[in-house]
Design a protein around this motif. Structure first.
Motif, PDB file in Angstrom:
ATOM      1  N   LEU A  47       0.822  -1.204   0.000  1.00 45.98           N
ATOM      2  CA  LEU A  47       0.000   0.000   0.000  1.00 45.98           C
ATOM      3  C   LEU A  47       0.856   1.253   0.000  1.00 45.98           C
ATOM      4  N   GLY A  48       0.626   2.095  -0.985  1.00 46.17           N
ATOM      5  CA  GLY A  48       1.276   3.397  -1.010  1.00 46.17           C
ATOM      6  C   GLY A  48       2.693   3.398  -1.549  1.00 46.17           C
ATOM      7  N   GLY A 446       7.300   8.138  -2.033  1.00 47.68           N
ATOM      8  CA  GLY A 446       7.563   9.575  -2.031  1.00 47.68           C
ATOM      9  C   GLY A 446       9.021   9.793  -2.363  1.00 47.68           C
ATOM     10  N   ILE A 447       9.681  10.703  -1.623  1.00 45.59           N
ATOM     11  CA  ILE A 447      11.086  10.941  -1.956  1.00 45.59           C
ATOM     12  C   ILE A 447      12.009  10.034  -1.178  1.00 45.59           C
ATOM     13  N   ASP A 451      12.720   3.374   3.529  1.00 51.04           N
ATOM     14  CA  ASP A 451      12.337   3.581   4.921  1.00 51.04           C
ATOM     15  C   ASP A 451      10.959   3.027   5.244  1.00 51.04           C
ATOM     16  N   VAL A 452      10.319   2.381   4.272  1.00 46.10           N
ATOM     17  CA  VAL A 452       9.004   1.814   4.549  1.00 46.10           C
ATOM     18  C   VAL A 452       9.170   0.339   4.891  1.00 46.10           C
ATOM     19  N   VAL A 456       5.128  -0.392   9.005  1.00 46.68           N
ATOM     20  CA  VAL A 456       4.377   0.665   8.320  1.00 46.68           C
ATOM     21  C   VAL A 456       3.357   0.038   7.368  1.00 46.68           C
ATOM     22  N   ARG A 460      -0.712   0.229   7.474  1.00 43.69           N
ATOM     23  CA  ARG A 460      -1.503   0.719   6.340  1.00 43.69           C
ATOM     24  C   ARG A 460      -2.580  -0.295   5.957  1.00 43.69           C
ATOM     25  N   LEU A 463      -5.371  -0.095   8.504  1.00 46.41           N
ATOM     26  CA  LEU A 463      -6.110   1.153   8.283  1.00 46.41           C
ATOM     27  C   LEU A 463      -6.975   1.054   7.030  1.00 46.41           C
TER      28      LEU A 463
ATOM     29  N   GLU B 465      -2.535   4.610   1.746  1.00 47.85           N
ATOM     30  CA  GLU B 465      -1.400   5.035   0.929  1.00 47.85           C
ATOM     31  C   GLU B 465      -0.301   5.700   1.733  1.00 47.85           C
ATOM     32  N   ASP B 466      -0.684   6.557   2.676  1.00 46.50           N
ATOM     33  CA  ASP B 466       0.349   7.306   3.391  1.00 46.50           C
ATOM     34  C   ASP B 466       0.147   7.342   4.894  1.00 46.50           C
ATOM     35  N   MET B 468      -1.288   8.069   8.680  1.00 52.26           N
ATOM     36  CA  MET B 468      -1.908   9.240   9.301  1.00 52.26           C
ATOM     37  C   MET B 468      -1.006   9.850  10.363  1.00 52.26           C
ATOM     38  N   PHE B 493       2.902   5.753   8.346  1.00 52.34           N
ATOM     39  CA  PHE B 493       3.490   6.908   7.658  1.00 52.34           C
ATOM     40  C   PHE B 493       4.927   6.589   7.208  1.00 52.34           C
ATOM     41  N   MET B 494       5.833   6.514   8.138  1.00 48.74           N
ATOM     42  CA  MET B 494       7.184   6.062   7.826  1.00 48.74           C
ATOM     43  C   MET B 494       7.810   5.501   9.088  1.00 48.74           C
ATOM     44  N   TYR B 495       8.939   4.814   8.933  1.00 51.86           N
ATOM     45  CA  TYR B 495       9.682   4.309  10.091  1.00 51.86           C
ATOM     46  C   TYR B 495       9.799   5.384  11.163  1.00 51.86           C
ATOM     47  N   ASP B 498      13.099   7.093  11.129  1.00 57.96           N
ATOM     48  CA  ASP B 498      13.328   8.105  10.104  1.00 57.96           C
ATOM     49  C   ASP B 498      12.446   9.330  10.284  1.00 57.96           C
ATOM     50  N   THR B 542       6.245  18.660   1.240  1.00 55.72           N
ATOM     51  CA  THR B 542       7.515  19.179   0.729  1.00 55.72           C
ATOM     52  C   THR B 542       8.678  18.260   1.098  1.00 55.72           C
ATOM     53  N   HIS B 543       8.649  17.747   2.327  1.00 57.16           N
ATOM     54  CA  HIS B 543       9.812  16.996   2.810  1.00 57.16           C
ATOM     55  C   HIS B 543       9.729  15.497   2.594  1.00 57.16           C
ATOM     56  N   THR B 544       8.539  14.964   2.306  1.00 57.19           N
ATOM     57  CA  THR B 544       8.448  13.505   2.143  1.00 57.19           C
ATOM     58  C   THR B 544       7.683  13.093   0.892  1.00 57.19           C
ATOM     59  N   LYS B 545       7.075  14.058   0.199  1.00 61.12           N
ATOM     60  CA  LYS B 545       6.220  13.758  -0.973  1.00 61.12           C
ATOM     61  C   LYS B 545       5.074  12.799  -0.607  1.00 61.12           C
ATOM     62  N   ARG B 546       4.669  12.807   0.664  1.00 58.21           N
ATOM     63  CA  ARG B 546       3.536  11.973   1.073  1.00 58.21           C
ATOM     64  C   ARG B 546       2.380  12.844   1.549  1.00 58.21           C
ATOM     65  N   MET B 549      -3.148  11.290   6.169  1.00 55.99           N
ATOM     66  CA  MET B 549      -4.288  11.958   6.775  1.00 55.99           C
ATOM     67  C   MET B 549      -3.790  12.695   8.030  1.00 55.99           C
TER      68      MET B 549
END
Lengths: 557, 557
Positions: A47-48, A446-447, A451-452, A456, A460, A463, B465-466, B468, B493-495, B498, B542-546, B549
């Motif tokens: 996912l994502g 993303g960028i 790190d996923v 995570v 997801r 959720l 996808e991203d 929350m 969201f992310m680790y 990180d 801007t910082h993660t492109k994610r 929610m």
């Protein structure tokens, strides 16, 4: 790990037991040459995640030994990982004129073009990296300018086929170098590394000429506008569309960013021939007489936001499909995309279009770029390898490819069905597979790259299936009295209208749980949260059969 | 809506522009008869949805007029919605002995068996509902005991084919009633309602006999254990496995809940013939000599938790697959399941099994239960209808079916390609389609039906996808000073490793936003939350492109 002195090692960092993220490595002593650096699109369980690229751990640990990245051709599963690779490893890239054109598009997007060394080669080039001498041969495939590679090493010659078929009547003179392959085989091949995509399909792959013939027939019959959707990178097919358009006196319009970009590269670099003034802008199409125009568009894989997807739902700004127009799907759905493609075909029929799809032999507008069993056997026969490593395929394809190799004389025990990371070591011309290096999927989201992790993705998934309940509660520091809340907020769970009663009941349960915790004098936050999760979770599952994520937040004041 | 007096109306509540949730309705004056009540499995975009059933609004509003639910056969896309239907509408169900057996399994699971009236019919039955007189004819399909239906109404005869093919050499004497169909056609058919699943496929559908022949050949050659995976409900195919097992002196074991349940129903009700003592328990299999047993298992669609999926990964408790065993996939993947099926085939090859899959004419172990173009033309020719309504298919299938009807003499303007909810009204033997009734998808999620709406699904998609960010903040009521927090909690969201820096930065941004809000004297919660969402969202993208929610929670104390 033992010393690499005079040791020839071959391994994959991607491309085995999968279609995608191809990356193969050849190392002799302290010289490493990398072949391809592909990406893979994630399936819906990830996912994502935007893209999957190879795990680069081994290469990062040995970066001073890397001499080159050689790219066999410009498909995404061979070049898609390059930007992420370059951000970690600044290695010169060697490839053909057209392939480098596609790589440059990527590097511009990632602002990497200035710092990357790109070296244009062709099938006559010779390169030397330490004791590894490299030469090339042309293969035909569904994109121009494809290379097979010969690595001449002190241990013997290693051949990597790239992606190939034997198309004796290709478009655009992209004929395979059969004579050269025969010479290479005669000289002696210690190891053949060959792609396996269509190892399950019997016979010889049909020629691109079949598509050209069917395209001409369809163009002759068509009365309204003609739309053709195909992979932008399949320039040979684009050429056949151009040729059929010239014959029927139609102009050409291009829809979709990648179609415009890639066709521009192909024209600039001389891989696509079309008369001046043939291309018209999209906004002119609807003003033209419908029988005077053909529209080449992206979206052959059913992507809803690509040109064809938007045309099919009437959401393309400049161009519309009217009853009587012809739409040709000149591509097969990649496994996993069948439903999306079918949905678009349905929409096109509803618009009244004459839709030509499928890959039958009577009207088929698509042939595979990957050789079938007889193509693979021809390659094995030409190369007569001592050892064989089938690559670029799922396990069942590698398995069938090994059977094909056996059928033309490769000893069963000399075929290595490896996994990504398994190393085939060759010393004194004897090959063994006993060790392996780190390999796996690195996720791009993303960028950020890598790190996923599993947690995570697990979150997801939960959720995505049942949403979440956030329970907020403020307690007084000393007496543990409830000062505010509990308040329960849900997202992705159920209609608020239907869940109101449940949310009220949950708040009652939380109050009761806090009271019990106080009575037992339990003050550890983790334990308190755990108890709340459990009591609320039980209630919710009993009454709704759902398992939302439950997130208790306790504030102390 | 106009009065229904002497009006014959036909419509679909499901099954048009889709494969799944078939439900067709015939109404004459104030008598309603329903045909089938299917479910449909959601695609991956419907996160967390378990099943889709037809919208029953019209039927609930007219419940006093409903006389019967007639079920043509026992496939999920024709019976899967019945439990949910019965919870709203207590209607007697008419179907054949075998089909009712499968329906009973469902009703037991949902504890509905006691309150439901089930009436066993066969192809010789006659039923009367007001002025609608009903008779039946046998059709062949991939499940036993399938019916086509003739509705004799004052306006004329309406024929519903059910799902069918013309298999002249079926297993188990499930031959189609061709003579009866000819008679019905001779008597005169005002409207033919016919299924369209394979309207795109040329020729005549191959016979089940082909599978039997290939099955026998494979059983003769096999040396180890034999595993056969197919749909449990395809009892004719199960019979062929039984017959091949008898010929090669093998016992039979059944793995998977639905295989055990459905085969039991088939044996009890006389649809499957096998000698006494032939069935052995799963836990006995590994103690038997491998060439003495065949294992029938569920999981032919690649479901990872079904029997074959667990066998392929070595996770089945009682039985294992060893090198040299034969695994036969006697089913085609339903569109969307291709990748899951391929994954299992790969695992089976890795275990060293001899895997037989695919539907080629030389070794194929599957034939479709749905007629191809020549079958459909034969039905149209036998029935010679005045009006034609193609059903049970995506738009492109209905479209091709209309062309087939035209080719055998049905007037183009007399074919109605309808949507779910479109009503074809017939008065004085003239058909028109001008009105429609509510129709659509009703989602089943957990125990609740219909309460998952667009917002819930949109939230689940964003969460999937991203993930929350929950931002909790306690403010003093009067001065709006921050008493506690802000604290930001992330999920999916992310680790955490990180994201720590990001979370700290987010808290700073929230503090700054609260300060600005105070300076502007903004105190409305909605506005405050909106501002926090916006400032945090901008930073995060801007910082993660994610785009997780963002859920700000403000507590006032």
């Amino acid at each position: 790990m033992r010393t690499h002195e005079n040791l020839l090692s071959i391994f994959a960092l991607g491309g085995i037991n999968e279609i995608g993220k191809n990356m193969y490595v050849l190392q002799y002593s302290d010289d490493i040459v990398i072949i391809d650096c592909g990406g893979k699109f994630p399936d819906e369980s990830l996912l994502g995640i935007d893209l999957i690229i190879p795990d680069l751990t081994y290469l990062e640990e040995n970066k001073e030994k890397i001499r080159a990245l050689i790219v066999t051709h410009g498909h995404e599963d061979h070049i898609g990982g390059i930007p992420y690779f370059l951000k970690k490893l600044n290695v010169p890239i060697y490839s053909t004129h057209f392939t480098l054109g596609l790589i440059e598009l990527k590097l511009e997007e990632h602002r990497l073009i200035r710092d990357t060394k790109l070296v244009t080669i062709d099938s006559e080039s010779k390169l030397n990296f330490g004791k590894i001498h490299v030469s090339f041969f042309k293969v035909s495939h569904s994109i121009p300018d494809c290379l097979g590679i010969v690595f001449h090493t002190p241990e013997g010659n290693v051949v990597h086929t790239g992606d190939f078929k034997f198309d004796l009547t290709p478009a655009n003179h992209q004929s395979p170098d059969i004579h050269k392959m025969a010479e290479i085989g005669k000289e002696g091949v210690l190891v053949l590394i060959s792609e396996s995509t269509n190892a399950e399909r019997t016979g010889l792959s049909p020629s691109e000429q079949m598509v050209g013939n069917h395209m001409n027939e369809a163009f002759m019959k068509a009365e309204g506008k003609i739309f053709v959707s195909t992979f932008a990178s399949n320039i040979n097919r684009v050429q056949q569309v151009v040729d059929a358009a010239i014959k029927t006196k139609r102009k050409l319009s291009l829809l979709g960013r990648s179609m415009v970009n890639v066709v521009s590269v192909a024209i600039e670099r001389g891989y696509l021939t079309l008369p001046e003034g043939m291309i018209v802008e999209a906004h002119e199409v609807d003003k033209m007489s419908p029988e005077k125009v053909v529209i080449l568009c992206t979206g052959s894989q059913g992507e809803p936001m690509a040109a064809l997807g938007r045309l099919a739902t009437g959401n393309y700004r400049d161009v519309s499909i009217y009853p009587g127009d012809t739409v040709i799907l000149a591509a097969s759905p990649i496994p996993g995309n069948e439903k999306d493609v079918s949905r678009i075909i349905d929409h096109l029929f509803e618009l009244g279009a004459n839709v030509i799809y499928g890959s039958g032999s009577t009207t088929g507008m698509h042939v595979s770029g990957h050789g079938y069993q007889e193509d693979l056997k021809l390659m094995l026969t030409l190369m007569k390898p001592t050892y064989f490593i089938p690559i670029h395929g799922e396990y069942r394809m590698l398995y069938h490819h090994r059977m094909l190799a056996e059928s033309v004389g490769v000893k069963k025990e000399n075929t290595f069905i490896i996994k990504n990371g398994d190393v085939v070591d060759i010393e004194n011309s004897i090959a063994n597979q006993t060790r392996n290096i780190p390999a796996g999927d690195t996720y791009v989201d993303g960028i950020s790259v890598g790190d996923v992790g599993a947690i995570v993705l697990r979150d997801r998934k939960q959720l995505s299936e049942d949403g979440m309940l956030v329970i907020v509660l403020t307690l007084s520091k000393l007496e543990r009295k409830i000062i505010s809340g509990p308040d329960t907020i849900s997202r992705g769970f159920m209609y608020v209208r239907d869940s109101d009663d449940h949310l009220r009941e949950i708040n009652t349960i939380v109050k009761k749980t806090v009271k019990e915790l106080n009575e037992e004098n339990i003050r550890q936050w983790n334990v308190m949260k755990q108890k709340i999760r459990k009591s609320v979770g039980q209630y919710v599952f009993t009454h709704t059969k759902r398992k939302p994520m439950i997130l208790p937040i306790i504030i102390e004041i």
